[in-house]
Design an enzyme around this catalytic site. Structure first.
Site, PDB file in Angstrom:
ATOM      1  CE  LYS A 104      70.085  34.643  37.505  1.00 18.72           C
ATOM      2  NZ  LYS A 104      69.455  34.015  36.319  1.00 18.72           N
ATOM      3  CG  ASN A 105      65.633  34.927  37.225  1.00 20.45           C
ATOM      4  OD1 ASN A 105      66.734  35.001  36.674  1.00 20.45           O
ATOM      5  ND2 ASN A 105      65.164  33.807  37.756  1.00 20.45           N
ATOM      6  CB  CYS A 121      71.184  24.495  29.627  1.00 23.02           C
ATOM      7  SG  CYS A 121      71.266  25.167  31.260  1.00 23.02           S
ATOM      8  NE  ARG A 155      66.735  26.345  31.521  1.00 23.93           N
ATOM      9  CZ  ARG A 155      67.173  27.238  32.402  1.00 23.93           C
ATOM     10  NH1 ARG A 155      68.374  27.171  32.876  1.00 23.93           N
ATOM     11  NH2 ARG A 155      66.387  28.205  32.799  1.00 23.93           N
ATOM     12  CG  ASP A 186      65.724  29.392  40.058  1.00 18.73           C
ATOM     13  OD1 ASP A 186      66.040  28.423  39.342  1.00 18.73           O
ATOM     14  OD2 ASP A 186      65.462  30.517  39.576  1.00 18.73           O
ATOM     15  NE  ARG A 201      74.856  32.220  34.481  1.00 19.32           N
ATOM     16  CZ  ARG A 201      73.912  31.319  34.253  1.00 19.32           C
ATOM     17  NH1 ARG A 201      74.186  30.036  34.341  1.00 19.32           N
ATOM     18  NH2 ARG A 201      72.704  31.670  33.918  1.00 19.32           N
TER      19      ARG A 201
HETATM   20  C1  UD1 Z   1      63.199  31.029  34.356  1.00 19.23           C
HETATM   21  C2  UD1 Z   1      64.245  31.570  35.293  1.00 19.23           C
HETATM   22  C3  UD1 Z   1      65.001  30.435  35.975  1.00 19.23           C
HETATM   23  C4  UD1 Z   1      64.008  29.480  36.641  1.00 19.23           C
HETATM   24  C5  UD1 Z   1      62.914  29.052  35.672  1.00 19.23           C
HETATM   25  C6  UD1 Z   1      61.810  28.244  36.335  1.00 19.23           C
HETATM   26  C7  UD1 Z   1      64.847  33.657  34.234  1.00 19.23           C
HETATM   27  C8  UD1 Z   1      65.872  34.446  33.494  1.00 19.23           C
HETATM   28  N1  UD1 Z   1      65.160  32.391  34.527  1.00 19.23           N
HETATM   29  O1  UD1 Z   1      63.893  30.286  33.349  1.00 19.23           O
HETATM   30  O2  UD1 Z   1      65.871  30.997  36.965  1.00 19.23           O
HETATM   31  O3  UD1 Z   1      64.713  28.342  37.085  1.00 19.23           O
HETATM   32  O4  UD1 Z   1      62.297  30.181  35.068  1.00 19.23           O
HETATM   33  O5  UD1 Z   1      61.254  28.949  37.383  1.00 19.23           O
HETATM   34  O6  UD1 Z   1      63.797  34.169  34.593  1.00 19.23           O
HETATM   35  N2  UD1 Z   1      60.165  24.926  28.262  1.00 19.23           N
HETATM   36  C9  UD1 Z   1      59.836  24.318  27.067  1.00 19.23           C
HETATM   37  N3  UD1 Z   1      59.894  25.060  25.931  1.00 19.23           N
HETATM   38  C10 UD1 Z   1      60.256  26.378  25.930  1.00 19.23           C
HETATM   39  C11 UD1 Z   1      60.574  26.999  27.156  1.00 19.23           C
HETATM   40  C12 UD1 Z   1      60.515  26.239  28.314  1.00 19.23           C
HETATM   41  O7  UD1 Z   1      59.503  23.141  27.028  1.00 19.23           O
HETATM   42  O8  UD1 Z   1      60.293  26.992  24.874  1.00 19.23           O
HETATM   43  C13 UD1 Z   1      60.101  24.123  29.520  1.00 19.23           C
HETATM   44  C14 UD1 Z   1      61.469  24.022  30.212  1.00 19.23           C
HETATM   45  O9  UD1 Z   1      62.251  22.980  29.664  1.00 19.23           O
HETATM   46  C15 UD1 Z   1      61.048  23.760  31.633  1.00 19.23           C
HETATM   47  C16 UD1 Z   1      59.745  24.570  31.775  1.00 19.23           C
HETATM   48  O10 UD1 Z   1      59.329  24.845  30.451  1.00 19.23           O
HETATM   49  O11 UD1 Z   1      60.749  22.404  31.810  1.00 19.23           O
HETATM   50  C17 UD1 Z   1      59.880  25.859  32.522  1.00 19.23           C
HETATM   51  O12 UD1 Z   1      60.981  26.581  32.051  1.00 19.23           O
HETATM   52  P1  UD1 Z   1      60.935  28.164  31.927  1.00 19.23           P
HETATM   53  O13 UD1 Z   1      59.925  28.733  32.871  1.00 19.23           O
HETATM   54  O14 UD1 Z   1      60.844  28.548  30.498  1.00 19.23           O
HETATM   55  O15 UD1 Z   1      62.374  28.574  32.443  1.00 19.23           O
HETATM   56  P2  UD1 Z   1      63.128  29.865  32.007  1.00 19.23           P
HETATM   57  O16 UD1 Z   1      62.132  30.922  31.674  1.00 19.23           O
HETATM   58  O17 UD1 Z   1      64.184  29.525  31.012  1.00 19.23           O
END
Ligand code: UD1
Length: 426
Positions: free
Chosen positions: A29-30, A124, A129, A314, A406
């Site tokens: 998925k990711n 979320c 997030r 995850d 999902r």
């Molecule tokens: C992706 C994965 C999700 C997984 C996560 C962490 C996808 C579609 N989803 O989610 O399954 O659980 O990586 O491995 O690939 N953060 C900020 N600001 C931002 C963005 C992120 O502070 O703009 C923080 C988040 O709150 C979190 C950390 O960064 O604490 C990591 O999150 P992130 O790697 O961005 O997760 P996703 O990419 O949303």
């Protein structure tokens, strides 16, 4: 207007069966989500194979369709996306709110069309997030961005400009968004503290096949030299490492012997390492992994989540479930997402002995769990309840399983193939 009744599916599990047999892994998925978003960058159709049948993938396809992209589904499960028919650059709230990963269209839209209007994803269940890293990075590349009426309204004068982006914290989708923004930008972009996840590497491989110039993916510094245009290609997404790791964890809990084909054990070695400590024995090949568990109960195993190659967040919930019936005590610490412990209360309803302090769960392995009605609260939390149900005595019903759909393709069919007593009911 009369009342609308929504009938929600549930899973009914009668626990206690050992798992035996062979199944195939689904596509990741990711990896599928960013690669589908990358179709926006190409001048000719992108054909994506090995796509899992999952609600999140359907949502991304709908989102692209809502922008006017021409989408053709083949009998063999491939999806061909033609971005030349695009007629609006707006990712609407109705679709974005159901899936945060919709933010992945921001980079490609800006890069290719110099404009994007993307709804801000709502709150979320697993923490706030935010999307500040995505927005700040696009600004560094020359985009004008205002946050207005719940939307990210972004535009740039001509092409985006290559820039040095330093992420803190490491973010998977922000890394992917910047990669997609940079492939058509003017000049060179370097991403420092880039996410090293295998799905980032998969996206880089796809972009390269489309004509992009990228190096360093899989390390924490990725470098991208912008090109003038990209073309479509055929690309098959990697196997889903979280799905495979979830089934392997199930076997470590129920006992048994299972082979998972089309999977790549190198992409989740941190999980295998922990499962070996529980007493499971692994064999791996080029594209398969097998597990054998002969102990009645797994040994407990402590862990702390972290960005790849550390233990994946995850898989955290599934290991809380494992530890709740393990021999011994364990701690599970979550460092990526705040508030990602909603499964704890539900597993406690089944007899799990877990206390939470800050971002750490302290788990005393119980001799057994007892089936109960429980509620799925998010994707991976739901998976942990399925695992708990598979080992619990009696019946477990899991409500709100749209969360599972999902991210897990035909979970009950795959588990049934392995001998589990599991059914979808409404
Ligand atoms: C992706 C994965 C999700 C997984 C996560 C962490 C996808 C579609 N989803 O989610 O399954 O659980 O990586 O491995 O690939 N953060 C900020 N600001 C931002 C963005 C992120 O502070 O703009 C923080 C988040 O709150 C979190 C950390 O960064 O604490 C990591 O999150 P992130 O790697 O961005 O997760 P996703 O990419 O949303």
């Amino acid at each position: 207007m009369g009342d609308i009744f929504v009938i929600m599916d549930k899973l009914l599990i009668k626990g206690g069966n050992r798992l035996e047999g062979e199944i195939y892994a689904s596509g990741a998925k990711n990896s599928a989500l960013p690669i589908l978003a990358a179709s926006l960058l190409a001048d000719s159709p992108l054909k994506v194979g090995n796509l899992p049948h999952l609600n999140d993938v359907t949502t991304m396809i709908e989102l692209l369709g809502s922008m006017g992209l021409d989408i053709t589904l083949s009998d063999t499960g491939e999806v061909e996306v033609d971005a030349s028919t695009i007629n609006n650059l707006n990712a609407r709230y109705e679709l974005v709110k159901t899936m945060r990963a919709s933010i992945l269209v921001l980079g490609p839209l800006l890069s290719k069309f110099s404009k994007a209007i993307v709804a801000l994803p709502g709150g979320c269940a697993i923490g706030s997030r935010p999307v500040n890293l995505h927005v700040d990075a696009m600004r560094s590349m020359g985009a004008e961005i205002v946050l207005e009426e719940g939307y990210i309204k972004a535009s740039s004068e001509g092409r985006l400009k290559g820039a040095k982006i330093v992420f803190d914290p490491v973010s998977v989708t922000a890394t992917e968004n910047v990669m997609m923004a940079a492939v058509l930008a003017d000049g060179v972009t370097t991403i420092e503290n880039a996410a090293r996840e295998p799905e980032v590497v998969d996206l880089a491989n796809c972009l390269r096949k489309m004509g992009a110039i990228i190096s360093g993916e899989g390390t924490d510094i990725i470098s991208i030299e912008g090109v003038k245009s990209l073309s479509g290609c055929e690309f098959s997404v990697m196997p889903d490492r979280v799905e495979v790791a979830t089934y392997l964890t199930a076997v470590a809990m129920t006992g048994g012997k299972v082979k998972i084909k089309s999977s790549d054990a190198r992409s989740f070695s941190s999980v295998i390492d922990k499962l070996e400590k529980t007493g499971a024995v692994f064999l791996t090949g080029e594209d398969w992994v097998s597990i054998e568990m002969n102990q009645d109960r797994p040994l407990s195993v402590s862990l702390t989540t972290g960005p790849y190659p550390s233990f994946p967040t995850d898989m955290q919930a599934q290991f809380v479930a494992l530890n709740s019936i393990a021999n011994g005590n364990a701690t599970v610490t979550e460092t990526i997402f705040e508030n990602r412990f909603m499964h704890v209360q539900e597993i406690a309803r089944m007899g799990g002995q877990i206390s939470l302090k800050g971002n750490t769960a302290f788990i005393e392995g119980a001799d057994f769990l007892v089936g109960a009605p429980v509620m799925a609260t998010d994707l991976r939390a739901s998976a942990s309840l399925v695992l708990a149900g598979l080992v619990a005595s009696g019946e477990t019903t899991i409500d709100r399983i749209y969360h599972i759909d999902r991210g897990y393709e035909r979970i009950e069919e795959k588990l049934k193939l392995l001998g589990a007593d599991i059914e979808r009911i409404s």
